[in-house]
Design a protein around this motif. Structure first.
Motif, PDB file in Angstrom:
ATOM      1  N   VAL A 175     -18.075  45.129 -63.295  1.00 28.83           N
ATOM      2  CA  VAL A 175     -18.476  45.768 -62.040  1.00 28.83           C
ATOM      3  C   VAL A 175     -17.407  45.386 -61.056  1.00 28.83           C
ATOM      4  O   VAL A 175     -16.872  46.241 -60.111  1.00 28.83           O
ATOM      5  CB  VAL A 175     -19.835  45.497 -61.623  1.00 28.83           C
ATOM      6  CG1 VAL A 175     -20.055  46.069 -60.468  1.00 28.83           C
ATOM      7  CG2 VAL A 175     -20.941  46.073 -62.681  1.00 28.83           C
ATOM      8  N   GLY A 176     -17.133  43.972 -60.991  1.00 27.89           N
ATOM      9  CA  GLY A 176     -16.094  43.646 -59.556  1.00 27.89           C
ATOM     10  C   GLY A 176     -14.871  44.250 -60.198  1.00 27.89           C
ATOM     11  O   GLY A 176     -14.218  44.463 -59.022  1.00 27.89           O
ATOM     12  N   ASP A 177     -14.286  44.760 -61.232  1.00 29.76           N
ATOM     13  CA  ASP A 177     -13.042  45.128 -61.679  1.00 29.76           C
ATOM     14  C   ASP A 177     -13.082  46.784 -61.365  1.00 29.76           C
ATOM     15  O   ASP A 177     -12.074  47.338 -60.846  1.00 29.76           O
ATOM     16  CB  ASP A 177     -12.578  44.665 -62.890  1.00 29.76           C
ATOM     17  CG  ASP A 177     -10.972  45.048 -63.207  1.00 29.76           C
ATOM     18  OD1 ASP A 177     -10.344  45.545 -62.308  1.00 29.76           O
ATOM     19  OD2 ASP A 177     -10.678  45.007 -64.347  1.00 29.76           O
ATOM     20  N   LEU A 178     -13.870  47.392 -62.086  1.00 29.97           N
ATOM     21  CA  LEU A 178     -14.004  48.755 -61.982  1.00 29.97           C
ATOM     22  C   LEU A 178     -15.046  49.556 -60.945  1.00 29.97           C
ATOM     23  O   LEU A 178     -14.704  50.519 -60.753  1.00 29.97           O
ATOM     24  CB  LEU A 178     -14.602  49.167 -63.593  1.00 29.97           C
ATOM     25  CG  LEU A 178     -13.604  48.749 -64.891  1.00 29.97           C
ATOM     26  CD1 LEU A 178     -14.533  49.423 -66.099  1.00 29.97           C
ATOM     27  CD2 LEU A 178     -12.466  49.404 -64.779  1.00 29.97           C
ATOM     28  N   GLY A 179     -15.750  48.776 -60.492  1.00 32.32           N
ATOM     29  CA  GLY A 179     -16.562  49.539 -59.312  1.00 32.32           C
ATOM     30  C   GLY A 179     -17.878  50.034 -60.114  1.00 32.32           C
ATOM     31  O   GLY A 179     -17.923  50.011 -61.201  1.00 32.32           O
ATOM     32  N   GLY A 180     -18.430  51.133 -59.403  1.00 30.50           N
ATOM     33  CA  GLY A 180     -19.220  52.080 -59.885  1.00 30.50           C
ATOM     34  C   GLY A 180     -20.649  51.226 -60.384  1.00 30.50           C
ATOM     35  O   GLY A 180     -21.219  51.452 -61.344  1.00 30.50           O
ATOM     36  N   ILE A 181     -21.151  50.428 -59.622  1.00 30.16           N
ATOM     37  CA  ILE A 181     -22.324  49.458 -59.760  1.00 30.16           C
ATOM     38  C   ILE A 181     -23.612  50.343 -60.012  1.00 30.16           C
ATOM     39  O   ILE A 181     -24.502  50.037 -60.842  1.00 30.16           O
ATOM     40  CB  ILE A 181     -22.679  48.390 -58.625  1.00 30.16           C
ATOM     41  CG1 ILE A 181     -23.622  47.463 -59.403  1.00 30.16           C
ATOM     42  CG2 ILE A 181     -23.199  49.057 -57.469  1.00 30.16           C
ATOM     43  CD1 ILE A 181     -23.969  46.349 -58.233  1.00 30.16           C
ATOM     44  N   GLU A 182     -23.637  51.669 -59.369  1.00 29.62           N
ATOM     45  CA  GLU A 182     -24.805  52.548 -59.337  1.00 29.62           C
ATOM     46  C   GLU A 182     -24.739  53.213 -61.073  1.00 29.62           C
ATOM     47  O   GLU A 182     -25.864  53.642 -61.033  1.00 29.62           O
ATOM     48  CB  GLU A 182     -24.433  53.656 -58.290  1.00 29.62           C
ATOM     49  CG  GLU A 182     -23.629  54.618 -58.684  1.00 29.62           C
ATOM     50  CD  GLU A 182     -22.082  54.139 -58.142  1.00 29.62           C
ATOM     51  OE1 GLU A 182     -21.175  54.843 -57.947  1.00 29.62           O
ATOM     52  OE2 GLU A 182     -22.146  53.001 -57.675  1.00 29.62           O
TER      53      GLU A 182
END
Length: 576
Positions: A59-66
């Motif tokens: 998540v920290g690298d790609l984002g998009g936690i939602e």
């Protein structure tokens, strides 16, 4: 059947008398194949265990936690929906080719997942990976069912349970180490060396007769089953988290799932080659094993979800060693599964294990429900060991009895059905026990800590041992009592579910295992199968020889004593 037998004797050749016939395969040849299958099981079981610790870094690298939940949901959906299809394809076209295909798809999905550049790509590639994973477990169990008699099968399935336990214990540790030192992408790339070894070993040592499909694939049935399973899994995944249980989305998914599954049953009654032949459910034992498998999955995966949470929140254990927290349960499960398999092989008796397993499961869950803020790690470990012993009695016996209840031609669908019911059980278990747990935690926090308790509850997923120590003493105490109350409710529900499994176990009939003894005049037919074993076949069945006489096969019935015709398992086992 006759076509398969020709892989051993040339057309027109007379059956060789006993004594001049080629020797039955040695157990060592079967063990070589089992090593290849164990590597594949390790491949399937390690994946989620290794990927889970890497999720925060991803998540920290790609984002998009939602969209984070979809990384798991996509994999689970594809696995569940494809499981029965892989089983049927193996029955129709031969197990080896279908099994190798599932490994290749799994490895392709692993490589693509490691190369993903955003969360959308990762979710899509995880679905590809899950599609392959659906065929791994089913392929292993169906191949064991084709190579080894039910009587001998118990000890090999006990070995498989041991591999699963090793993966559950070591997976999170390996995943955390890989993520910290090599990066999260290697959590997927690590599948490549294992997968290549599995491919090479299976290709080299596994030789099974080829099959020719008699009919077309039931595409409509496959589509309806996929829609039905996917809808149910989404209900259990989203219900109470993404959407309220009474929301429009959840109600629509339930309606779609029910309609699709009703349509699936109707289609299966008319299909020439149904994905899930309904006649296998005429066997009482098969139906009971499906029920017990569903309820075992419900309880087991629920327990594996809440036990680490309890030990971290209440007993102050480190989340880093989350796999080790379950060590008492997994070791107990592994040891009991091993010995139950050996006992079944040596005696041919198995009814005691579903009964003893469900009793131990109920007892273990009840003991776990008594845990509070003062329970020591030693006592919780003892309770987990009791639950693990129950699981060890049930994990592979359910598959063994299910396979023994069907004909050889339905081995794949029997294996996939048993796997599917356990998977669906785990989905429902996590969802229902999770909803009960969350509701109890919120209620207890509101009672003990008021509005501040509500804020802490919202952040509970991020509360590790270090974060808990930073909370004010009253809030920390309230949260620990809340988690204890939540686990009490969840495990008490599990114990009630276990009682239902016990009732089902009491009705299991001890149908003799095929190929079960040296004095057998022939293998026992599956439950409900009125076809007689071959007349005059009084030789001891070799490892893997549990064939039934083909319908209309007069040759098998007319062989003179000691002059047995070769059957499909002889060809399979000799090829090994």
């Amino acid at each position: 059947m006759a076509e398969i037998a020709e892989t051993k004797d040339k057309p027109g050749e007379q059956a060789k008398p006993a004594g001049t016939e080629k020797e039955a395969p040695q157990p060592r040849s079967v063990r070589v194949v089992m090593m290849a299958l164990m590597v594949t099981i390790l491949l399937a079981m390690l994946d989620n265990m290794i990927v889970s610790p890497a999720m925060p870094t991803i998540v920290g690298d790609l984002g998009g936690i939602e969209h984070l939940s979809w990384v798991v949901t996509a994999y689970m959906l594809a696995t569940a929906a494809s499981t029965p299809i892989w089983g049927k394809l193996g029955d129709m076209y031969g197990r080896k080719g279908v099994f190798l295909t599932s490994i290749v798809i799994f490895l392709l999905g692993s490589v693509l997942s490691g190369m993903a550049q955003d969360m959308g790509q990762l979710i899509g590639f995880r679905a590809v990976q899950g599609l392959g994973a659906g065929g791994l477990m089913v392929g292993v169990m169906a191949i064991i069912g084709e190579l080894v008699t039910p009587r001998e099968r118990g000890k090999y399935m006990g070995m498989m349970t041991g591999v699963m336990a090793v993966a559950m214990i070591g997976g999170p540790l390996v995943g955390g180490t890989i993520t910290d030192h090599l990066g999260w992408r290697w959590a997927f790339y690590i599948n490549l060396p294992l997968g290549i070894v599995a491919l090479a070993m299976v290709t080299a040592v596994l030789h099974l007769p080829k099959k020719k499909a008699k009919g077309r694939i039931d595409y409509l049935g496959a589509a309806l089953l996929t829609i039905g399973i996917s809808s149910l899994v989404l209900v259990t995944t989203w219900g109470g988290t993404e959407y309220d249980w009474t929301s429009t989305v959840i109600m629509e998914l339930i309606a779609i799932g029910v309609v699709a599954l009703i349509g699936f049953v109707i289609v299966q009654k008319k299909a020439a080659e149904p994905i899930l032949p309904l006649h296998i459910f005429r066997s009482l034992n098969f139906t009971l094993m499906s029920v017990i498998g569903f309820l075992t999955g419900f309880v087991m995966f629920g327990a594996m979800l809440f036990l680490p949470l309890y030990q971290q929140a209440v007993q102050g254990a480190s989340a880093t060693n989350s796999g080790l927290l379950l060590l008492p349960m997994l070791l107990s499960m592994m040891v009991v599964s091993f010995f139950s398999g050996r006992f079944t092989t040596s005696t041919g008796k198995y009814k005691i294990f579903p009964i003893a397993g469900t009793v131990l499961m109920v007892l273990g869950l009840f003991l776990l429900s008594t845990m509070d803020t003062d329970t020591t790690r030693f006592m919780s470990g003892v309770y987990m060991a009791v639950l693990g012993a129950g699981m060890g009695c049930l994990m592979q016996i359910t598959m063994l009895v299910a396979q023994n209840s069907v004909e050889m031609k339905d081995m794949g669908v029997a294996s996939s059905s048993a796997t599917l019911f356990r998977t669906l059980g785990s989905s429902f278990g996590v969802a229902i026990m999770g909803a009960l747990f969350n509701n109890r935690v919120e209620h207890t926090m509101s009672e003990r800590a008021g509005q501040l308790g509500g804020k802490v509850t919202e952040q509970s997923a991020q509360l590790d041992a270090d974060s808990l120590r930073k909370l004010a003493a009253p809030v920390r105490d309230a949260y620990q009592h809340a988690v204890s109350a939540g686990t009490h409710s969840a495990f008490l529900l599990g114990a009630i579910i276990g009682v239902a499994a016990l009732i089902a176990a009491l009705f299991v009939k001890e149908v003799p295992l095929r190929g079960a003894g040296p004095k057998d005049s022939g293998p026992a037919a599956p439950e409900g199968d009125n076809k007689a074993a071959p007349v005059g076949d009084n030789k001891a069945a070799p490892v893997g020889n549990d064939k039934t006489a083909p319908e209309g096969d007069a040759k098998a019935a007319g062989d003179a004593a000691g002059d047995a015709a070769p059957g499909p398992r002889d060809a399979v086992a000799e090829a090994v």
